[in-house]
Design an enzyme around this catalytic site. Structure first.
Site, PDB file in Angstrom:
ATOM      1  CB  CYS A  51      -0.980  -0.011   1.160  1.00  0.00           C
ATOM      2  SG  CYS A  51      -0.278  -0.573   2.687  1.00  0.00           S
ATOM      3  CG  HIS A 100      15.682   1.465  -3.166  1.00  0.00           C
ATOM      4  ND1 HIS A 100      15.182   2.535  -2.449  1.00  0.00           N
ATOM      5  CD2 HIS A 100      14.592   0.825  -3.668  1.00  0.00           C
ATOM      6  CE1 HIS A 100      13.866   2.538  -2.533  1.00  0.00           C
ATOM      7  NE2 HIS A 100      13.477   1.506  -3.267  1.00  0.00           N
TER       8      HIS A 100
END
Lengths: 422, 264
Positions: A51, A100
């Site tokens: 989300c 990342h």
């Protein structure tokens, strides 16, 4: 050799309107991964969609065209014009991309640092990729390392310790009072999202009976059904105080619902068993003076927020330690990745020497017909041993020092030296 | 002297437990536990050595008595740890053992020639051993009580997160304290019965109104009141913790009083 790139957007880079348009459901992710077979440039791919973030991790043949290829793929698949989201994307490649991925898996890039769900979501994403065989040598290694780093971060730093939401903080407190929440009786007064989440969290921790008291009895019945509990009327609260252990209150009442005297009165019939009030209502439902009674504890919304704030600060401190673990992992990964560039040269070198030896060996053995089977076998074994001994040092040089500086210098040299390119 | 070696181990054990409290790494309390065990081993060796040397149970000097009292604490903690998982109390046990042992070393070693009769000696020995084990458990109850009060304070005032995180739950501290009191009280009662019987045999009287008998009885009454109230109206938590601390202070007082009368 494929280059690693990450294209994505998260809660920091893009608004929810765009994030929800680009989010992939499980089925969408699967059919998106299928697109891989039609591409010459994109070689490996993984789709992480939660989300708070949508990310494509890919191994591409050519960085210049690869990134564009992925962008158009997304745009086509989601039927969203590229210009609507292009400038919201972050694009990382090489070591930055690796870092990342490690940071995301370790929950350092999450909205709530240290939240544990993200690792499960990445595992889920990886499963999808495996089912579509869309990851290869590089992404497999990358994701496995990411799992490993995440586990290390979790065990070696306190990043996941200490509650950072009201309901977790309430359960943490209950544990410090009761030792365990198991088999504790809970009374929910009123209703409200936060209170309900807290009750759910208590149930997950095996709290036993749930009682629900509401001004409108029907609403109480509904909630009680949801929690598999029992509805009681507002008048029955006083009686319930004799046996419940945890009270969560969240009514809209302007006055106090449970007064000090009521609690004082039930402590004796309770045989002084501890009682814990969680007051989520504003204005407050529970008389704060109750906290002064022995074995009774009251926490209101400000107290809980105070704890959470402290805990978040604590997690941020731990995040610094986590970054160090990640730095180390990135260095190790890049060493492996660099050594990958040497692999074709090493293989060619080995093949060349071995075929030369094989050729000479068969010539020699052919002319020495008087040798027994055992003898010729011994000579073959000896030849292999010589090859291995000779190649050992150059290969380990190529694998380690060779890729430290400019790898092409050494591969070129090796190729010329042994005339590997024919 | 072997006892110096055990003091060293008690010291290291205390340090390990303190480090555990701050750093919260599990290996530290394990190290602390084994160091305590090693200290106990040397301590017991020292005691047995003395026993074989003088051929009487060595409780005739102030130092002997105190060393025996100190031995009981780690033993009771080991038994306690077996039942309840309250690691941090090991730090309390190690520290108090260290403290008492160091005091004992500086005390007079001169032995009174009072008891040489082996029969009398074995009565006295069992009386002393049981009472000391009881006292050791009561000291653990006191330690659990202190920790309870600290943890209760942090929960009530809602601010000090340092202790909140490091100390166990109130429930565990309370039940640990109660278990220790039950153990201590049982042993204390048993020790007192043996003491009275011993008095009857030696002096022909069960009760002599000596200060030590009076003091011990007051302590006993205090603990029985605590247990009674807990069982009937549920005296637990804070009140129980305070009582455990008062009870133990009284116990120390009795012990010191006896020593004063006997050796001064």
């Amino acid at each position: 050799m494929h280059e690693i790139v990450v294209l994505g957007l998260n809660h920091k880079s893009a608004p929810i309107e765009i994030r929800e348009k680009l989010a992939f459901s499980k089925d969408e992710a699967l059919s998106f991964l299928e697109q891989l077979q039609y591409s010459d440039i994109i070689k490996e791919m993984l789709v992480i969609s939660t989300c708070n973030r949508v990310e494509i991790v890919a191994g591409i043949e050519n960085k210049l065209y690869g990134v564009d290829a992925i962008k158009t793929l997304i745009s086509k698949f989601k039927q969203l014009p590229l210009n609507q989201f292009e400038n919201l994307l972050y694009i990382y490649s090489g070591n930055t991309a690796v870092r990342h991925v490690f940071r995301v898996a370790s929950s350092l890039d999450s909205m709530m640092i240290g939240e544990p769900q993200i690792l499960g979501q990445i595992k889920e994403a990886y499963k999808l990729s495996i089912s579509k065989k869309s990851t290869g040598v590089i992404l497999n290694r990358l994701i496995h390392r990411a799992f490993f780093v995440s586990k290390r971060v979790r065990t070696e730093t306190g990043i996941g310790d200490h509650a950072v939401s009201i309901s977790y903080a309430a359960v943490e407190l209950a544990r410090k009072i009761f030792g365990t929440v198991e088999n504790k009786k809970v009374l929910l007064i009123g209703a409200g999202e936060m209170a309900e989440i807290a009750v759910e969290h208590l149930i997950r921790n095996k709290a036993s009976d749930i009682l629900v008291a509401n001004r409108t009895f029907e609403r109480g019945m509904e909630l009680a059904q949801k929690f598999n509990g029992k509805a009681i009327s507002f008048e029955e609260i006083d009686g319930a105080l004799k046996f419940v252990d945890i009270i969560i209150s969240s009514t809209a009442s302007p006055d106090i619902v449970i007064s000090r005297d009521k609690v004082k009165g039930v402590m004796r019939p309770r045989k002084n068993r501890p009682i814990f009030f969680i007051d989520i209502a504003v204005p407050r439902d529970i008389d704060p003076e109750i906290n002064k009674i022995d074995n009774a504890y009251v926490y209101d919304i400000d107290d809980l927020s105070g704890i959470i704030e402290e805990n978040i600060e604590e997690r941020q401190k731990e995040a610094f330690k986590a970054e160090r673990i990640i730095d180390e992992a990135v260095v190790n990964f890049s060493k492996w990745y660099e050594s990958l560039a040497m692999v074709p040269t090493i293989i060619d070198l080995k093949n060349k020497i071995e075929s030369l030896a094989q050729c000479e060996l068969s010539k020699t053995l052919h002319s020495l017909k008087h040798l027994s089977n055992n003898d010729s076998q011994a000579i073959t074994i000896m030849t292999r041993a010589i090859i291995n001994k000779i190649l050992h040092d150059p290969i380990s040089f190529l694998k380690t020092d060779g890729c430290q500086i400019d790898k092409t210098v050494y591969t070129d040299l090796t190729r010329k030296l042994f005339k590997l390119d024919g | 002297m072997i006892i110096i070696v055990s003091v060293l181990f008690y010291f290291l054990s205390t340090a390990a437990y303190i480090a555990y409290f701050f750093i919260q790494k599990n290996y530290l309390y394990k190290i602390g536990f084994y160091l305590l065990l090693t200290g106990l081993f040397f301590h017991s060796t020292d005691f047995i050595f003395k026993f074989t040397q003088i051929n009487v149970f060595p409780i005739n000097s102030l130092q002997d008595t105190l060393l025996l009292a100190a031995i009981a604490i780690p033993i009771s903690f080991m038994l306690f740890q077996y039942k309840l998982n309250l690691k941090i109390l090991g730090g309390y046990a190690a520290l108090s053992t260290l403290f008492i042992t160091i005091i004992a070393i500086f005390l007079p070693t001169q032995r009174s020639a009072e008891i040489q009769n082996l029969f009398k000696n074995s009565w006295l020995a069992s009386h002393v051993i049981i009472i000391f084990m009881g006292n050791a458990f009561l000291s653990l109850a006191c330690g659990a009580g202190l920790l309870y009060l600290i943890q209760e304070y942090t929960i009530k005032t809602k601010h000090n997160r340092f202790f909140f995180k490091r100390l166990p739950s109130l429930e565990l501290l309370d039940s640990a304290g109660y278990t220790s009191i039950i153990m201590g009280f049982t042993l204390l009662s048993l020790g007192m019965i043996i003491g009275f019987t011993y008095g009857k045999i030696v002096w022909g009287k069960f009760w002599t109104w000596s200060p030590k008998e009076v003091c011990t009885s007051v302590t006993w009454i205090l603990y029985s009141a605590l247990i009674h109230e807990r069982l009937t109206v549920g005296w637990r938590g804070r009140r129980s913790a305070i009582m455990a601390i008062i009870g133990f202070v009284l116990t120390i007082f009795t012990f010191l009083g006896i020593i004063y009368i006997r050796y001064a």
